[in-house]
Design a protein around this motif. Structure first.
Motif, PDB file in Angstrom:
ATOM      1  N   ASP A   1      -2.258   6.909   1.764  1.00  0.00           N
ATOM      2  CA  ASP A   1      -3.486   6.328   1.664  1.00  0.00           C
ATOM      3  C   ASP A   1      -4.081   5.880   2.943  1.00  0.00           C
TER       4      ASP A   1
ATOM      5  N   ARG B   1       0.870  -1.416   0.085  1.00  0.00           N
ATOM      6  CA  ARG B   1      -0.169   0.017  -0.150  1.00  0.00           C
ATOM      7  C   ARG B   1       0.803   1.179   0.114  1.00  0.00           C
ATOM      8  N   ASP B   2       0.237   2.432  -0.213  1.00  0.00           N
ATOM      9  CA  ASP B   2       0.961   3.861  -0.111  1.00  0.00           C
ATOM     10  C   ASP B   2       0.460   4.455   1.128  1.00  0.00           C
TER      11      ASP B   2
ATOM     12  N   ASP C   1      -4.817   3.783 -11.740  1.00  0.00           N
ATOM     13  CA  ASP C   1      -3.458   4.059 -11.794  1.00  0.00           C
ATOM     14  C   ASP C   1      -2.656   2.781 -11.568  1.00  0.00           C
ATOM     15  N   GLU C   2      -1.439   2.748 -12.188  1.00  0.00           N
ATOM     16  CA  GLU C   2      -0.474   1.709 -12.000  1.00  0.00           C
ATOM     17  C   GLU C   2      -0.267   1.140 -10.722  1.00  0.00           C
ATOM     18  N   ALA C   3       0.138   2.124  -9.678  1.00  0.00           N
ATOM     19  CA  ALA C   3       0.605   1.908  -8.366  1.00  0.00           C
ATOM     20  C   ALA C   3      -0.631   0.910  -7.641  1.00  0.00           C
ATOM     21  N   ALA C   4      -1.774   1.748  -7.692  1.00  0.00           N
ATOM     22  CA  ALA C   4      -2.965   1.097  -7.340  1.00  0.00           C
ATOM     23  C   ALA C   4      -3.525  -0.146  -7.971  1.00  0.00           C
ATOM     24  N   LYS C   5      -3.252  -0.434  -9.014  1.00  0.00           N
ATOM     25  CA  LYS C   5      -3.557  -1.891  -9.572  1.00  0.00           C
ATOM     26  C   LYS C   5      -2.295  -2.968  -9.075  1.00  0.00           C
ATOM     27  N   ARG C   6      -0.764  -2.395  -8.889  1.00  0.00           N
ATOM     28  CA  ARG C   6      -0.010  -3.324  -8.352  1.00  0.00           C
ATOM     29  C   ARG C   6      -0.224  -3.796  -6.811  1.00  0.00           C
ATOM     30  N   PHE C   7      -0.627  -2.515  -6.188  1.00  0.00           N
ATOM     31  CA  PHE C   7      -0.879  -2.840  -4.600  1.00  0.00           C
ATOM     32  C   PHE C   7      -2.137  -3.898  -4.377  1.00  0.00           C
TER      33      PHE C   7
ATOM     34  N   TYR D   1      -7.729  -0.507  -3.155  1.00  0.00           N
ATOM     35  CA  TYR D   1      -7.458  -0.259  -4.241  1.00  0.00           C
ATOM     36  C   TYR D   1      -8.048  -0.921  -5.377  1.00  0.00           C
TER      37      TYR D   1
END
Length: 192
Positions: A133, A129-130, A148-154, A143
């Motif tokens: 958030d 996670r970031d 967005d790519e970061a959210a998809k990765r998380f 997520y």
């Protein structure tokens, strides 16, 4: 009461550290608070029944160049009490109750774990996670559906961990944090 079947994970080849041993000040506790509550090192303990499934999970993760990292296992009632008190003082009762299951105290029976992925090559945690958030990102599916790519990765990493853990008898805890699992092999998977 301390469960009789507790073992140290490092004696069985698993990696980890006790969350509150390292993060006590972050959450409003003092070193004296945790020592008085009986937390005396960063070694993680849990029920011996969890060792075999956790080793199997670790073996599967190793094929990706990672290790399972246990961020917390057994947590005594005394630690629960002081953590709850200090977190309420720092964050307020509503926020504390959102994140800390003081009623059921799942870690107090030694059959709950907070887990992470560890990158072996870089010798560091792989974040699922970031932090910006938080606190909402601490819960599974925060997520989900984000583009967005970061959210998809998380989201993909959280789903990967949930799948791995559930195939070995673990279930998401009552709060549905993406990292907290209770060992309940006799109950059906509870994610997705």
């Amino acid at each position: 009461m301390i469960p009789a079947d507790l073992v140290y994970i490092d004696e069985h080849g698993l990696r980890g550290s006790n969350f509150y041993w390292h993060k006590y000040a972050t959450h409003g506790l003092t070193k004296d608070d945790i020592l008085k509550a009986g937390l005396t090192s960063d070694r993680v303990q849990l029920s011996k029944d969890l060792i075999e499934p956790l080793l199997a999970i670790n073996d599967e993760i190793a094929s990706r160049g990672h290790h399972l990292y246990i961020k917390e296992g057994y947590r005594s009632d005394a630690v629960y009490e002081i953590v709850y008190q200090r977190r309420v003082e720092k964050y307020g009762k509503e926020m504390t109750d959102l994140l800390l299951n003081i009623e059921d105290r799942p870690h107090a029976i030694g059959r709950s774990v907070d887990v992470a992925l560890w990158d072996v090559e870089q010798d560091k945690e792989i974040f699922l996670r970031d932090g910006k958030d938080d606190p909402h990102a601490l819960f599974i599916d925060f997520y989900k559906g984000k583009s967005d790519e970061a959210a998809k990765r998380f989201q993909a990493l959280q789903e990967y961990m949930a799948d791995l853990m559930q195939r070995r008898g673990f279930r998401l805890g009552k709060r549905r944090e993406y990292f907290h699992f209770d060992y309940r092999p006799d109950t059906p998977p509870n994610y997705p």
